[in-house]
Design an enzyme around this catalytic site. Structure first.
Site, short mmCIF file in Angstrom:
data_model
loop_
_atom_site.label_atom_id
_atom_site.label_comp_id
_atom_site.label_asym_id
_atom_site.label_seq_id
_atom_site.Cartn_x
_atom_site.Cartn_y
_atom_site.Cartn_z
N MET A 12 -12.33 4.82 -0.17
CA MET A 12 -12.17 5.18 1.06
C MET A 12 -13.08 7.33 1.10
O MET A 12 -13.07 7.50 1.11
CB MET A 12 -11.68 4.72 2.27
N HIS A 46 -8.24 2.01 -3.80
CA HIS A 46 -9.39 1.41 -2.84
C HIS A 46 -9.94 2.80 -3.11
O HIS A 46 -9.51 3.79 -1.98
CB HIS A 46 -9.36 0.64 -1.56
N HIS A 82 -1.42 -1.01 -4.52
CA HIS A 82 -2.46 -0.17 -4.02
C HIS A 82 -1.96 0.57 -3.58
O HIS A 82 -1.44 1.33 -2.96
CB HIS A 82 -2.78 -1.31 -2.37
N SER A 131 1.20 -1.01 0.08
CA SER A 131 0.14 0.08 0.07
C SER A 131 0.79 1.04 0.08
O SER A 131 1.17 1.19 0.95
CB SER A 131 -0.96 0.19 1.16
N MET A 147 -8.87 8.63 -0.71
CA MET A 147 -9.55 9.17 0.69
C MET A 147 -9.93 10.47 0.72
O MET A 147 -9.43 10.93 0.40
CB MET A 147 -8.51 9.04 2.36
N ASP A 163 -7.40 -6.06 4.22
CA ASP A 163 -6.86 -4.76 4.16
C ASP A 163 -6.34 -4.12 5.41
O ASP A 163 -7.11 -3.58 5.86
CB ASP A 163 -7.41 -4.12 2.94
N ASP A 183 -4.88 4.36 -2.09
CA ASP A 183 -6.00 4.58 -1.27
C ASP A 183 -6.24 5.68 -1.34
O ASP A 183 -5.28 6.55 -1.14
CB ASP A 183 -5.34 4.55 0.82
N MET A 187 -12.17 -5.36 5.52
CA MET A 187 -11.01 -4.11 5.72
C MET A 187 -10.82 -5.13 7.33
O MET A 187 -11.51 -5.10 8.30
CB MET A 187 -11.83 -2.90 6.38
C1 DX5 Z 1 -6.07 1.68 5.58
C2 DX5 Z 1 -5.93 1.45 4.04
C3 DX5 Z 1 -5.09 0.02 4.36
C4 DX5 Z 1 -3.74 0.60 4.92
C5 DX5 Z 1 -3.32 -0.49 4.92
O1 DX5 Z 1 -7.66 3.00 5.56
O2 DX5 Z 1 -6.91 1.02 3.45
O3 DX5 Z 1 -4.47 0.27 2.70
O4 DX5 Z 1 -2.95 1.41 4.22
O5 DX5 Z 1 -1.91 0.24 5.21
P1 DX5 Z 1 -0.44 -1.46 7.07
O6 DX5 Z 1 -1.18 -2.59 5.89
O7 DX5 Z 1 -0.14 -0.55 7.32
O8 DX5 Z 1 -2.20 -1.35 8.49
ZN ZN Z 2 -6.69 -0.35 1.37
#
Ligand code: DX5
Ligand code: ZN
Length: 221
Positions: A68, A66, A33, A8, A37, A175, A35, A137
């Site tokens: 969010m 991903h 990956h 990620s 947000m 994840d 992310d 998650m």
């Molecule tokens: C959390 C993200 C994850 C995060 C995982 O909201 O969706 O993808 O980057 O990071 P680690 O592996 O450090 O928990």
């Molecule tokens: Zn993620």
């Protein structure tokens, strides 16, 4: 089929993005990956289209986006154009999930659905055959570096059973808080894609960590 490792980018050192991308390209990682947000669906804001375009231009692995974010259906085509190979939306953010999954597939991307830790896998019973991936998650989304929620392991088993009963072709992705300490248990329960942020990017030797995570399942096959 071997399992997939998806480091990620959120956990990487953004002052050295070029170097980090070189590391990913040289590694045994299968996907990157990514992310996204929005500060509404989750209490944090990360990054979006410009960085995705840069990642697409420099990364030789498929990009696993991903989302969010609230109202993800407004941005799916733009994420695809910016370089997403897999687009995962949250069940909790999609009142018309069936339609949103179809919308993702129309772009040519693989379609994923993510479930927050409190959401039971049973909510997917009527759409499971239409998705390519379910992301469970194992932390509350919004931040990297959180502690793995162990209740995820029986959830993986329940989801795996549902997929077998429906004879569906769906990857189970995990994840949050995933690393060498829990990878084997997750794979045994039926996980097929392991997302790892801190476990990879904060490791002394990220390449070796990816290699070891990739090797874990081999004796299971
Ligand atoms: C959390 C993200 C994850 C995060 C995982 O909201 O969706 O993808 O980057 O990071 P680690 O592996 O450090 O928990
Ligand atoms: Zn993620």
């Amino acid at each position: 089929m071997p399992h997939l490792i998806a480091p990620s980018l959120l956990a990487s050192d953004f002052t050295k993005l070029g170097e980090q991308m070189d590391m990913i390209n040289q590694s045994e990682a299968d996907w990157l990956h990514f992310d996204v947000m929005d500060g509404r669906f989750v209490p944090n804001i990360s990054f979006g289209f410009p960085l995705l375009k840069a990642a697409k231009a420099t990364c030789n692995k498929p990009i696993d986006v991903h989302l969010m974010i609230e109202e993800p259906e407004k941005y799916i085509e733009t994420f695809r154009e910016a370089g997403a190979d897999v687009i995962t939306v949250h069940y909790e953010a999609c009142p018309h999930l069936h339609r949103t999954i179809a919308q993702i597939k129309e772009t040519g991307a693989k379609a994923g659905v993510a479930l927050n830790p409190h959401t039971p896998v049973s909510v997917l019973e009527n759409v499971i055959e239409t998705v390519d991936l379910v992301c469970l998650m194992s932390v509350n989304p919004g931040f990297g570096g959180q502690k793995f929620i162990y209740n995820t392991i029986p959830k993986v088993k329940r989801l795996s059973d549902m997929i077998i009963v429906k004879n569906a072709d769906v990857l189970i992705e995990i994840d949050g808080g995933v690393g060498l300490q829990n990878a084997e248990a997750l794979l045994k329960a039926g996980a097929r894609v392991l997302v790892a942020g801190s476990a990879v990017f904060k490791a002394d030797d990220p390449l070796d960590t990816i290699r070891r995570m990739k090797a874990i399942g081999q004796e299971l096959r």
